[in-house]
Design a protein around this motif. Structure first.
Motif, short mmCIF file in Angstrom:
data_model
loop_
_atom_site.label_atom_id
_atom_site.label_comp_id
_atom_site.label_asym_id
_atom_site.label_seq_id
_atom_site.Cartn_x
_atom_site.Cartn_y
_atom_site.Cartn_z
N THR A 38 20.71 38.91 -15.58
CA THR A 38 20.26 37.63 -15.04
C THR A 38 19.86 37.74 -13.56
O THR A 38 19.20 36.83 -13.04
CB THR A 38 21.36 36.56 -15.18
OG1 THR A 38 22.54 37.01 -14.50
CG2 THR A 38 21.68 36.30 -16.64
N ASN A 39 20.24 38.82 -12.90
CA ASN A 39 19.89 38.98 -11.48
C ASN A 39 18.40 39.17 -11.25
O ASN A 39 17.93 39.12 -10.11
CB ASN A 39 20.65 40.16 -10.88
CG ASN A 39 22.13 39.87 -10.71
OD1 ASN A 39 22.50 38.76 -10.34
ND2 ASN A 39 22.96 40.84 -11.02
N SER A 41 16.15 37.17 -12.15
CA SER A 41 15.50 35.86 -12.05
C SER A 41 15.82 35.25 -10.69
O SER A 41 16.80 35.63 -10.04
CB SER A 41 15.97 34.93 -13.17
OG SER A 41 17.36 34.67 -13.07
N ASN A 43 17.08 32.47 -9.48
CA ASN A 43 18.39 31.87 -9.24
C ASN A 43 19.53 32.63 -9.92
O ASN A 43 20.65 32.13 -9.99
CB ASN A 43 18.39 30.41 -9.70
CG ASN A 43 17.42 29.57 -8.90
OD1 ASN A 43 17.54 29.44 -7.70
ND2 ASN A 43 16.42 29.01 -9.58
N ARG A 44 19.21 33.80 -10.43
CA ARG A 44 20.20 34.68 -11.08
C ARG A 44 20.89 33.99 -12.26
O ARG A 44 22.08 34.16 -12.50
CB ARG A 44 21.24 35.16 -10.06
CG ARG A 44 20.64 35.90 -8.86
CD ARG A 44 21.72 36.33 -7.88
NE ARG A 44 21.16 36.85 -6.63
CZ ARG A 44 20.90 38.13 -6.37
NH1 ARG A 44 21.16 39.05 -7.29
NH2 ARG A 44 20.40 38.51 -5.21
N THR A 45 20.11 33.24 -13.02
CA THR A 45 20.67 32.53 -14.17
C THR A 45 20.03 32.93 -15.49
O THR A 45 20.52 32.53 -16.55
CB THR A 45 20.48 31.01 -14.01
OG1 THR A 45 19.08 30.69 -14.09
CG2 THR A 45 21.07 30.50 -12.72
N GLN A 46 18.95 33.70 -15.46
CA GLN A 46 18.18 33.92 -16.68
C GLN A 46 17.79 35.38 -16.83
O GLN A 46 17.39 36.03 -15.87
CB GLN A 46 16.93 33.05 -16.66
CG GLN A 46 16.14 33.06 -17.95
CD GLN A 46 15.14 31.91 -18.00
OE1 GLN A 46 15.50 30.77 -17.79
NE2 GLN A 46 13.89 32.22 -18.26
N THR A 50 18.15 35.56 -22.47
CA THR A 50 18.36 34.12 -22.45
C THR A 50 17.41 33.43 -23.42
O THR A 50 17.81 32.54 -24.18
CB THR A 50 18.14 33.55 -21.03
OG1 THR A 50 19.02 34.21 -20.12
CG2 THR A 50 18.41 32.05 -21.00
N ASP A 74 14.43 29.25 -15.27
CA ASP A 74 15.52 29.63 -14.38
C ASP A 74 15.83 28.54 -13.35
O ASP A 74 16.97 28.44 -12.87
CB ASP A 74 15.15 30.93 -13.66
CG ASP A 74 16.10 31.31 -12.55
OD1 ASP A 74 17.22 31.75 -12.86
OD2 ASP A 74 15.73 31.15 -11.37
N GLY A 76 16.14 25.48 -13.90
CA GLY A 76 16.94 24.43 -14.52
C GLY A 76 16.19 23.17 -14.85
O GLY A 76 16.78 22.21 -15.38
#
Length: 380
Positions: A38-39, A41, A43-46, A50, A74, A76
């Motif tokens: 995920t890093n 992306s 915001n480190r969320t995707q 995913t 990413d 949101g």
């Protein structure tokens, strides 16, 4: 969290790692790590996983304001226009090209805009409504935060590679593509495959569906989801990799959720920079039917929820019965195609209308194309 169904693969690669003295001794193990990272992306969320979740047939199982039709970015808030196609069996897709008949074949995404698996892997990190990274250099900086990545990149692609942004980014896409070419993504172990090997028998309903599916006399399924279409593997992938306009209507729920302008029409294949023929407008790539029963919603924009609805949608072109002109999911008449001018009329009207028992048989057969590890999802 790593998927529960690949412990053997992970254990095998871990054993190789111990021997080689590296966290990622092969391009495939590096690609696996990158696929789940995920890093990469903004915001480190995707991560790749995913939207291509290996627990759910490599599609996106997340609920959004548009249901499961399209993916959340990413940031949101961003929603796309098209559903995330399965990454399973994608490795058998031929490179985007135009064949001797003038038809476009292969490529990744619904419009083939990425010619190869490597090109596809490089797209989402830089897409502002997907992983949202500003540029390739920013992605490489994220890679360099991980010393194990740097070590693996230099061992696999050459010393000093991380100082060359283009080379490092290409190394990332090569690694992800290599992981996607492993048997993890294409086990060929569905009930249908086991039937071909003589290990199981199909039920009477499944057998009827199989006969109908491959019969040019009773259905036109095999016209686009034909036998042994991939030039890279003799096993069946259930797609011709061609592009057709089958008259899919716009998904109004998606357009309302993502703020699409009223009247916007998805150009399909015409959105591909390598295509400039107006006759290709509204055409989309034929998807694989492997795992189709567990990877809904369906069509390029996720407009249909149920696999049976998809079969009924095709059948409406052949049936004059009033009941067949009603979408069972809405209780209303099937809506008009986004693009009517390029509709594949000849292919869609081939074959007779189907009664309920034959529609159910086709659905039953397509369920047999589900990989063994996803068969529990059929019950869900």
């Amino acid at each position: 969290m790593k998927p529960m169904w690949i412990p053997a693969f992970v254990a095998m690669m871990a054993a190789k790692s111990a021997i080689a003295g590296s966290a990622y001794p092969t391009i495939e193990t590096l690609g696996e790590a990158l696929f789940f990272d995920t890093n990469l992306s903004a915001n480190r969320t995707q991560s790749c996983a995913t939207c291509h979740d290996p627990e759910y047939g490599f599609v996106d199982p997340r609920e959004t304001d548009a249901g499961k039709a399209v993916s959340l970015g990413d940031d949101g808030t961003s929603l796309g226009d098209r559903t995330a196609p399965t990454a399973a069996y994608a490795a058998f897709t031929p490179e985007f090209h135009r064949n001797e008949k003038g038809r476009y074949i292969g490529g990744m995404f619904w419009d083939g805009r990425a010619a190869t698996l490597e090109e596809q892997a490089g797209g989402p990190p830089l897409n502002p409504i997907e992983m949202g990274m500003p540029d390739k250099a920013s992605v490489v900086e994220r890679l360099m935060e991980n010393d194990a990545y740097t070590e693996a990149f230099e061992a696999l692609f050459g010393g000093g590679i991380m100082q060359d942004t283009e080379a490092a980014y290409n190394g990332m896409t090569r690694a992800i593509a290599a992981f996607e070419r492993t048997d993890v993504f294409a086990p060929f172990d569905s009930k249908y495959d086991r039937y071909l090997r003589g290990e199981v028998e199909l039920t009477k309903q499944e057998e009827l569906g199989r006969v109908l599916f491959f019969s040019q006399q009773f259905t036109n399924c095999a016209t686009c989801h034909q036998l042994k279409a991939s030039p890279m593997d003799p096993r069946e992938t259930f797609t011709s990799y061609e592009y057709h306009n089958i008259g899919v209507p716009a998904n109004r729920d998606v357009q309302a959720a993502n703020g699409t302008k009223t009247g916007w029409i998805d150009p399909g294949l015409l959105a591909n920079a390598m295509v400039d023929h107006e006759a290709e407008k509204g055409r989309f790539k034929v998807p694989t039917l492997r795992n189709a029963a567990v990877t809904g919603p369906y069509m390029h924009n996720g407009v249909f929820e149920d696999l049976r609805t998809v079969v009924l949608f095709y059948n409406k072109y052949n049936s004059k019965a009033k009941a067949r002109q009603i979408n069972p999911e809405t209780g209303k008449t099937w809506r008009l195609p986004e693009v009517a001018k390029t509709l594949a009329v000849a292919e869609l009207t081939e074959g007779p209308a189907l009664e309920d028992d034959r529609i159910d048989a086709l659905v039953a057969f397509m369920k047999t194309l589900t990989d063994a590890r996803y068969e529990h999802l059929l019950e869900d």
